[in-house]
Write a protein that holds these residues in place. Structure first.
Motif, PDB file in Angstrom:
ATOM      1  N   LEU A   1     -15.129   3.901  28.055  1.00  0.00           N
ATOM      2  CA  LEU A   1     -13.937   4.226  27.208  1.00  0.00           C
ATOM      3  C   LEU A   1     -14.506   5.189  26.100  1.00  0.00           C
ATOM      4  CD1 LEU A   1     -12.451   0.902  26.821  1.00  0.00           C
ATOM      5  CD2 LEU A   1     -11.372   2.645  27.924  1.00  0.00           C
ATOM      6  N   ILE A   2     -15.634   5.018  25.679  1.00  0.00           N
ATOM      7  CA  ILE A   2     -16.486   5.977  24.627  1.00  0.00           C
ATOM      8  C   ILE A   2     -16.654   7.261  25.322  1.00  0.00           C
ATOM      9  CG2 ILE A   2     -18.439   6.452  23.410  1.00  0.00           C
ATOM     10  CD1 ILE A   2     -18.658   3.205  23.067  1.00  0.00           C
ATOM     11  N   THR A   3     -17.187   7.234  26.629  1.00  0.00           N
ATOM     12  CA  THR A   3     -17.188   8.614  27.297  1.00  0.00           C
ATOM     13  C   THR A   3     -15.982   9.461  27.583  1.00  0.00           C
ATOM     14  OG1 THR A   3     -19.067   7.693  28.622  1.00  0.00           O
ATOM     15  CG2 THR A   3     -18.082   9.651  29.211  1.00  0.00           C
ATOM     16  N   SER A   4     -14.943   8.754  27.915  1.00  0.00           N
ATOM     17  CA  SER A   4     -13.505   9.361  27.942  1.00  0.00           C
ATOM     18  C   SER A   4     -12.827   9.667  26.488  1.00  0.00           C
ATOM     19  CB  SER A   4     -12.653   8.533  28.835  1.00  0.00           C
ATOM     20  OG  SER A   4     -12.232   7.350  28.253  1.00  0.00           O
ATOM     21  N   GLY A   5     -13.548   9.127  25.475  1.00  0.00           N
ATOM     22  CA  GLY A   5     -12.852   9.575  23.987  1.00  0.00           C
ATOM     23  C   GLY A   5     -11.850   8.504  23.565  1.00  0.00           C
ATOM     24  N   GLN A   6     -11.726   7.495  24.450  1.00  0.00           N
ATOM     25  CA  GLN A   6     -10.596   6.410  24.116  1.00  0.00           C
ATOM     26  C   GLN A   6     -11.050   5.597  22.749  1.00  0.00           C
ATOM     27  OE1 GLN A   6      -8.114   4.543  27.530  1.00  0.00           O
ATOM     28  NE2 GLN A   6      -9.845   5.602  28.585  1.00  0.00           N
ATOM     29  N   LEU A   7     -12.481   5.462  22.789  1.00  0.00           N
ATOM     30  CA  LEU A   7     -13.194   4.655  21.712  1.00  0.00           C
ATOM     31  C   LEU A   7     -14.126   5.442  21.232  1.00  0.00           C
ATOM     32  CD1 LEU A   7     -13.244   0.873  23.071  1.00  0.00           C
ATOM     33  CD2 LEU A   7     -11.606   1.732  21.629  1.00  0.00           C
ATOM     34  N   VAL A   8     -14.488   5.239  19.973  1.00  0.00           N
ATOM     35  CA  VAL A   8     -15.626   5.982  19.327  1.00  0.00           C
ATOM     36  C   VAL A   8     -16.634   4.911  18.895  1.00  0.00           C
ATOM     37  CG1 VAL A   8     -16.013   7.235  17.270  1.00  0.00           C
ATOM     38  CG2 VAL A   8     -13.855   7.598  18.391  1.00  0.00           C
ATOM     39  N   GLU A   9     -18.012   5.375  19.214  1.00  0.00           N
ATOM     40  CA  GLU A   9     -19.152   4.685  18.587  1.00  0.00           C
ATOM     41  C   GLU A   9     -19.404   5.020  17.233  1.00  0.00           C
ATOM     42  OE1 GLU A   9     -23.657   3.538  19.846  1.00  0.00           O
ATOM     43  OE2 GLU A   9     -22.555   5.013  21.090  1.00  0.00           O
TER      44      GLU A   9
END
Length: 94
Positions: A43-51
């Motif tokens: 989800l982070i890689t796909s931009g759906q979530l942000v670290e």
């Protein structure tokens, strides 16, 4: 959301029965959470979530996990197996 007692680490926090509900809220920009990297990496890689990075945290901090389950869960065979497996996998004593 709860804000009437001090069960959480913030004066305003949410309690979720499963991680998918929590992730759905995060995708809608409703708060932040400490989650296992394996659960959110895609989800982070796909931009759906942000670290998020903390400017006050110079090195990684090992964080504890708090689990809650319904009263009597460990009295059934499946409940005992789940908790014992979690303890063994995470090298917990109690």
């Amino acid at each position: 959301m709860k804000d009437d007692d001090n069960d959480g680490f913030s004066p305003s926090y949410g309690v979720f029965a499963d991680i998918s509900s929590l992730i759905a809220m995060l995708k809608h920009n409703k708060g932040f959470a400490f989650l296992p990297a394996d659960s959110v990496a895609a989800l982070i890689t796909s931009g759906q979530l942000v670290e998020l990075s903390c400017d006050f945290e110079l090195t990684a901090i090992a964080r504890k996990v708090e689990l809650c389950w319904r009263s009597g869960f460990t009295l059934c065979e499946i409940g005992r197996q789940v908790i014992n497996t979690f303890k063994q996998h995470n090298q917990l004593n109690s």
